[in-house]
Design an enzyme around this catalytic site. Structure first.
Site, PDB file in Angstrom:
ATOM      1  N   TRP A 130       0.856  -1.184   0.000  1.00 49.53           N
ATOM      2  CA  TRP A 130       0.000   0.000   0.000  1.00 49.53           C
ATOM      3  C   TRP A 130       0.896   1.239   0.000  1.00 49.53           C
ATOM      4  O   TRP A 130       1.806   1.345   0.832  1.00 49.53           O
ATOM      5  CB  TRP A 130      -0.867  -0.038   1.261  1.00 49.53           C
ATOM      6  CG  TRP A 130      -1.832   1.066   1.419  1.00 49.53           C
ATOM      7  CD1 TRP A 130      -2.628   1.614   0.450  1.00 49.53           C
ATOM      8  CD2 TRP A 130      -2.120   1.768   2.638  1.00 49.53           C
ATOM      9  NE1 TRP A 130      -3.406   2.599   0.991  1.00 49.53           N
ATOM     10  CE2 TRP A 130      -3.117   2.714   2.332  1.00 49.53           C
ATOM     11  CE3 TRP A 130      -1.659   1.678   3.944  1.00 49.53           C
ATOM     12  CZ2 TRP A 130      -3.646   3.570   3.290  1.00 49.53           C
ATOM     13  CZ3 TRP A 130      -2.184   2.524   4.900  1.00 49.53           C
ATOM     14  CH2 TRP A 130      -3.162   3.454   4.571  1.00 49.53           C
ATOM     15  N   ASP A 211      -0.312  -5.619   9.425  1.00 48.25           N
ATOM     16  CA  ASP A 211      -1.311  -4.576   9.146  1.00 48.25           C
ATOM     17  C   ASP A 211      -2.622  -5.278   8.795  1.00 48.25           C
ATOM     18  O   ASP A 211      -2.686  -6.018   7.813  1.00 48.25           O
ATOM     19  CB  ASP A 211      -0.823  -3.719   7.966  1.00 48.25           C
ATOM     20  CG  ASP A 211      -1.800  -2.595   7.623  1.00 48.25           C
ATOM     21  OD1 ASP A 211      -2.829  -2.445   8.319  1.00 48.25           O
ATOM     22  OD2 ASP A 211      -1.525  -1.861   6.654  1.00 48.25           O
ATOM     23  N   ALA A 213      -6.278  -4.314   7.901  1.00 49.11           N
ATOM     24  CA  ALA A 213      -7.237  -3.237   7.597  1.00 49.11           C
ATOM     25  C   ALA A 213      -8.541  -3.787   7.029  1.00 49.11           C
ATOM     26  O   ALA A 213      -9.453  -3.006   6.761  1.00 49.11           O
ATOM     27  CB  ALA A 213      -6.611  -2.250   6.619  1.00 49.11           C
ATOM     28  N   LYS A 246     -12.854   0.022   7.189  1.00 47.76           N
ATOM     29  CA  LYS A 246     -13.569  -0.711   6.133  1.00 47.76           C
ATOM     30  C   LYS A 246     -14.608  -1.656   6.715  1.00 47.76           C
ATOM     31  O   LYS A 246     -15.758  -1.664   6.281  1.00 47.76           O
ATOM     32  CB  LYS A 246     -12.579  -1.519   5.271  1.00 47.76           C
ATOM     33  CG  LYS A 246     -11.310  -0.784   4.917  1.00 47.76           C
ATOM     34  CD  LYS A 246     -11.504   0.241   3.820  1.00 47.76           C
ATOM     35  CE  LYS A 246     -10.423   1.295   3.882  1.00 47.76           C
ATOM     36  NZ  LYS A 246      -9.557   1.401   2.747  1.00 47.76           N
TER      37      LYS A 246
HETATM   38  C1  LIG Z   1      -3.404  -1.794   3.880  1.00 46.35           C
HETATM   39  C2  LIG Z   1      -4.042  -0.697   4.651  1.00 46.35           C
HETATM   40  N1  LIG Z   1      -3.609  -0.448   5.885  1.00 46.35           N
HETATM   41  C3  LIG Z   1      -4.145   0.517   6.638  1.00 46.35           C
HETATM   42  C4  LIG Z   1      -5.170   1.306   6.174  1.00 46.35           C
HETATM   43  C5  LIG Z   1      -5.647   2.359   7.128  1.00 46.35           C
HETATM   44  O1  LIG Z   1      -6.810   2.959   6.955  1.00 46.35           O
HETATM   45  P1  LIG Z   1      -7.416   4.027   7.954  1.00 46.35           P
HETATM   46  O2  LIG Z   1      -6.315   4.885   8.466  1.00 46.35           O
HETATM   47  O3  LIG Z   1      -8.369   4.784   7.112  1.00 46.35           O
HETATM   48  O4  LIG Z   1      -8.068   3.265   9.055  1.00 46.35           O
HETATM   49  C6  LIG Z   1      -5.650   1.094   4.865  1.00 46.35           C
HETATM   50  C7  LIG Z   1      -6.708   1.922   4.287  1.00 46.35           C
HETATM   51  O5  LIG Z   1      -6.910   2.016   3.112  1.00 46.35           O
HETATM   52  C8  LIG Z   1      -5.072   0.060   4.095  1.00 46.35           C
HETATM   53  O6  LIG Z   1      -5.485  -0.225   2.859  1.00 46.35           O
END
Ligand SMILES: Cc1ncc(COP(=O)(O)O)c(C=O)c1O
Length: 397
Positions: A130, A211, A213, A246
């Site tokens: 990401w 991670d 998510a 999400k």
């Molecule tokens: C791989 C990944 N990690 C972490 C996040 C963190 O998202 P947020 O800060 O919106 O909770 C995302 C959001 O798109 C993600 O795709």
């Protein structure tokens, strides 16, 4: 003073969103930004969230500060959601959790913790990963390197190359892994591959930073947490950054958590004081509203049941769209093999077309995706899959 600062380049995703909004063509398809969408193309507030939110507001008598570590009930409920009821490491009191402003906040707090412990730390991320991992992690001052991951020939994980890459890392190196629904590729590790990585991590003395998510959007709430649960049970030190954006649809409420597993309870206590210090140096305290909602949902049987169903609906819709996209693409472009899309999980896949083809899709066919050809599967709808497949067929022919 500020005249010295140069203008930053435009953010490509925000640019893509603006271009999509400005496109008057009614056939336009938005596969760009990474948010879940339903059959109507909307990202609605979940039913369970609406009800929990009403209960939270009705009960709330004060807006006074909560705490740098956030809502203690939320932190405990998240430990159970992430690691499962009765997890031995939670029971052994070796996990410390801090509520964070979204998964991004959690990732950054974790990076700051790593840097505090080990200023020369190197975090190794998958190729690709990401895009936001880069600024979130390096912003703390730690270094970032890459290990092989995605195999564009199969649309899966190049596991032997990944293992070879990890095998070369120094003791103490940090390895960032996606729990499920790998962003941007959708290529996930199997349970056996998690076990194999565990053995390597143990042998080489590496530290996993997971991670998560998309818990629940891949194959199931427990299934998607297979890696974090296994690693937390078997290893002395693990970090898990979790996002509720999400799976609870709480994007703008900035709700997430960082779980840190330590070898001993005294070590874990010390880590919690560090986490609190880090929070105080960046944002002092996380926003409460989203965490209060998640806490309400996870601790109320009826709301939890309804949320579990809603996550199941999202997961099933994504899986159905994946199968339908493969079928339509096979019809429209039989010479190409897009079957990998149905083997992947979560919202994202790489379509595997080049930058010029991405531009052609956007300019000629009003189909929007990022330049690397990452598509958000949830952006498709039953009534535009055939249009999307025809557009792809025209640019790959
Ligand atoms: C791989 C990944 N990690 C972490 C996040 C963190 O998202 P947020 O800060 O919106 O909770 C995302 C959001 O798109 C993600 O795709």
């Amino acid at each position: 003073m500020f005249e010295r600062l140069e203008r930053m380049p435009d953010d490509p995703i925000l640019g893509l969103m603006a271009a999509f909004r400005a496109d008057p063509d009614t056939r336009k398809v938005d596969l760009g930004v990474g948010v879940y969408r339903n059959d109507k193309g909307e990202t609605p507030v979940l039913d369970a969230v609406r009800k929990a939110e009403a209960a939270v507001l009705a009960r709330q008598t004060s807006k006074t500060y909560v705490a740098p570590a956030g809502n203690a009930g939320f932190n405990q409920a998240m430990e159970k959601l992430v690691f499962g009821e009765g997890h031995p490491t939670v029971k052994a009191n070796r996990v410390r959790t801090i509520q964070a402003p979204g998964g991004c906040g959690a990732l950054r707090v974790g990076a700051e913790l790593i840097r505090a412990a080990y200023p020369d730390a190197v975090v190794h991320v998958s190729t690709p990963t990401w895009a936001n991992h880069v600024p979130l992690l390096t912003g703390s001052g730690i270094k970032l390197e890459r290990y092989p991951y995605y195999d564009s020939a199969t649309g899966g994980v190049n596991f032997s190359a990944m293992m070879e890459g990890l095998e070369k890392l120094q003791k103490g190196a940090i390895v960032l892994l996606h729990a499920s629904c790998h962003n941007p590729t959708g290529a996930d590790l199997s349970d056996q591959q998690w076990r194999d990585i565990l053995a390597l991590v143990q042998r080489r003395g590496l530290v996993p930073y997971i991670d998560m998510a998309y818990q629940g959007l891949g194959t199931g709430i427990a299934e998607d947490a297979f890696g974090p649960r296994l690693f937390a049970a078997e290893l002395p030190e693990v970090l898990v950054a979790v996002s509720c954006s999400k799976n609870f649809g709480l994007y703008r409420e900035r709700t997430g958590a960082l779980h840190v597993i330590n070898q001993t309870t005294t070590g874990a206590d010390a880590i919690l004081t560090q986490l609190v210090r880090i929070a105080r140096t960046i944002y002092s305290m996380p926003p409460d509203h989203g965490a209060a909602i998640v806490h309400e949902i996870l601790t109320n049987d009826a709301l939890r049941g309804s949320w579990t169903d809603e996550v199941g609906t999202m997961r099933a819709r994504i899986a159905r769209l994946r199968t339908a996209a493969v079928a339509q693409l096979a019809k429209a472009a039989p010479q190409e093999d897009f079957s990998f899309i149905a083997r992947q999980h979560g919202m994202f896949s790489f379509l595997g077309v080049d930058k010029d083809q991405v531009r052609e899709l956007r300019e000629k066919h009003h189909v929007y995706m990022t330049d690397d050809s990452r598509i958000n599967i949830a952006g498709l709808k039953d009534d535009n899959i055939a249009y999307f497949a025809d557009a792809v067929a025209q640019v790959v022919k």
